[in-house]
Design an enzyme around this catalytic site. Sequence first.
Site, PDB file in Angstrom:
ATOM      1  N   HIS A  14      -2.624   6.434  -4.147  1.00 57.82           N
ATOM      2  CA  HIS A  14      -1.767   5.953  -3.322  1.00 57.82           C
ATOM      3  C   HIS A  14      -2.761   5.197  -2.460  1.00 57.82           C
ATOM      4  O   HIS A  14      -3.317   5.722  -1.533  1.00 57.82           O
ATOM      5  CB  HIS A  14      -1.032   7.036  -2.611  1.00 57.82           C
ATOM      6  N   HIS A  16      -3.210   1.451   0.159  1.00 54.73           N
ATOM      7  CA  HIS A  16      -2.786   0.279   0.602  1.00 54.73           C
ATOM      8  C   HIS A  16      -3.971  -0.761   0.765  1.00 54.73           C
ATOM      9  O   HIS A  16      -4.807  -0.383   1.403  1.00 54.73           O
ATOM     10  CB  HIS A  16      -2.319   0.423   2.049  1.00 54.73           C
ATOM     11  N   LYS A  99       7.729   1.851  -6.760  1.00 58.82           N
ATOM     12  CA  LYS A  99       7.478   2.504  -5.486  1.00 58.82           C
ATOM     13  C   LYS A  99       9.163   2.544  -4.875  1.00 58.82           C
ATOM     14  O   LYS A  99       9.648   1.527  -4.529  1.00 58.82           O
ATOM     15  CB  LYS A  99       6.786   1.985  -4.536  1.00 58.82           C
ATOM     16  N   HIS A 136       8.558   7.485  -1.434  1.00 60.25           N
ATOM     17  CA  HIS A 136       8.196   7.885   0.237  1.00 60.25           C
ATOM     18  C   HIS A 136       9.574   8.799   0.362  1.00 60.25           C
ATOM     19  O   HIS A 136      10.635   8.328   0.549  1.00 60.25           O
ATOM     20  CB  HIS A 136       8.337   6.740   1.033  1.00 60.25           C
ATOM     21  N   HIS A 174       2.492  11.843  -0.503  1.00 62.17           N
ATOM     22  CA  HIS A 174       1.864  12.119   0.687  1.00 62.17           C
ATOM     23  C   HIS A 174       2.857  13.269   1.219  1.00 62.17           C
ATOM     24  O   HIS A 174       3.335  13.226   2.210  1.00 62.17           O
ATOM     25  CB  HIS A 174       1.912  10.990   1.745  1.00 62.17           C
ATOM     26  N   ASP A 246      -3.235   7.293   0.582  1.00 60.91           N
ATOM     27  CA  ASP A 246      -2.425   6.437   1.802  1.00 60.91           C
ATOM     28  C   ASP A 246      -3.459   6.117   2.928  1.00 60.91           C
ATOM     29  O   ASP A 246      -2.783   5.871   3.788  1.00 60.91           O
ATOM     30  CB  ASP A 246      -1.279   7.781   2.193  1.00 60.91           C
TER      31      ASP A 246
END
Length: 347
Positions: A14, A16, A99, A136, A174, A246
Amino acid sequence: MTRNLTIGRPDDFHLHLRDQQMLAAVAPWSARLGRAIIMPNLVPPVVTGAQAAAYRDRIAAALPADATLRPLMTLYLTEATDPADVVAAHAAGIIAAVKLYPAGATTNSDSGVRDFDRVRPVFEAMAQARIPLCVHGEVTDPAVDIFDREAVFIDRVLDPVRRATPGLRVVMEHITTQDGVDYVRAGGDIGGTLTAHHLVINRNHILAGGIRPHYYCLPVAKRERHRLALVEAATSGDARFFAGTDSAPHPDHAKESACGCAGCFTAPNWLPICAHVFEQAGRLDRLEAFVSLNGAAFYGLAPNADRIRLSRRDEPATWPARIPAGEDSVTVFDPGFPLYWHVEEAA
Ligand code: DOR
Ligand code: ZN
């Protein structure tokens, strides 16, 4: 005392990496991973296979020549997503997962899902094709307290979706609560990622003695008893739990603001943080499962063939307090204690 640890090259399930200047600034800090699941919440979001392939190429261009990272791309689920596009992008090897952001749950989630019934055909096609759905897991109902949003999401959304869609493979991303850990442990086609920062901070770190914007992320860190449940899950050796950092960089001006945005930038130090946590738990022997093996197994990937060495030195590891990003900077997550585990390049 263990001083050296050789493990398979870690993956991050995960991550970004953003785009443009921010991508250029942060990509080198993730370059030595094996693989990473790349989040699609760009502006505008990555919603088609063609956009995912173009984004993958921009990431490749931003990586240094000696990078080992292989980006695994995802599509951002919207109520307009065509199930056939998802299946085709997966069959073509362009994407590894989809996602799900509930609309309004977090950064750049406005194009996410409001009515979960409208994406049911996508879930069904994904179940059929065994494409993982990265979730999420927070409700957006303003009446629900922010510290309860993960637990309420499990009851109101995640469990009904999974019951209605047998065979849907889900990664609960997460996880921040005991409830999330228990739900993954209850089994079925489900795994869960845990971040390094949620293993070391609770909500006091964010709010007690002053507000610390660089500890603010979503889902927000919870009470200490939840943090302890996350550490237990990570270090248990249970193959359903694996590392997904994350790592979510934002320019400092956007974090240090009257309305600061969510995200912790952990790419530079997440691995030493994990090593520290596992050492403290007396379970260094299970670090490799968490950072290098379990996630790959869930995604049906072979473990990375090459290995890296971690060494425990007397002097703490160092990293920049912040890195430059265009005109601004990005603050690196500060665990608040020294880290003695160093990542050595060659095994
Ligand atoms: O803290 C977060 N930051 N949580 C998310 O879900 C999104 C992420 C981001 O993109 O900044
Ligand atoms: Zn994220």
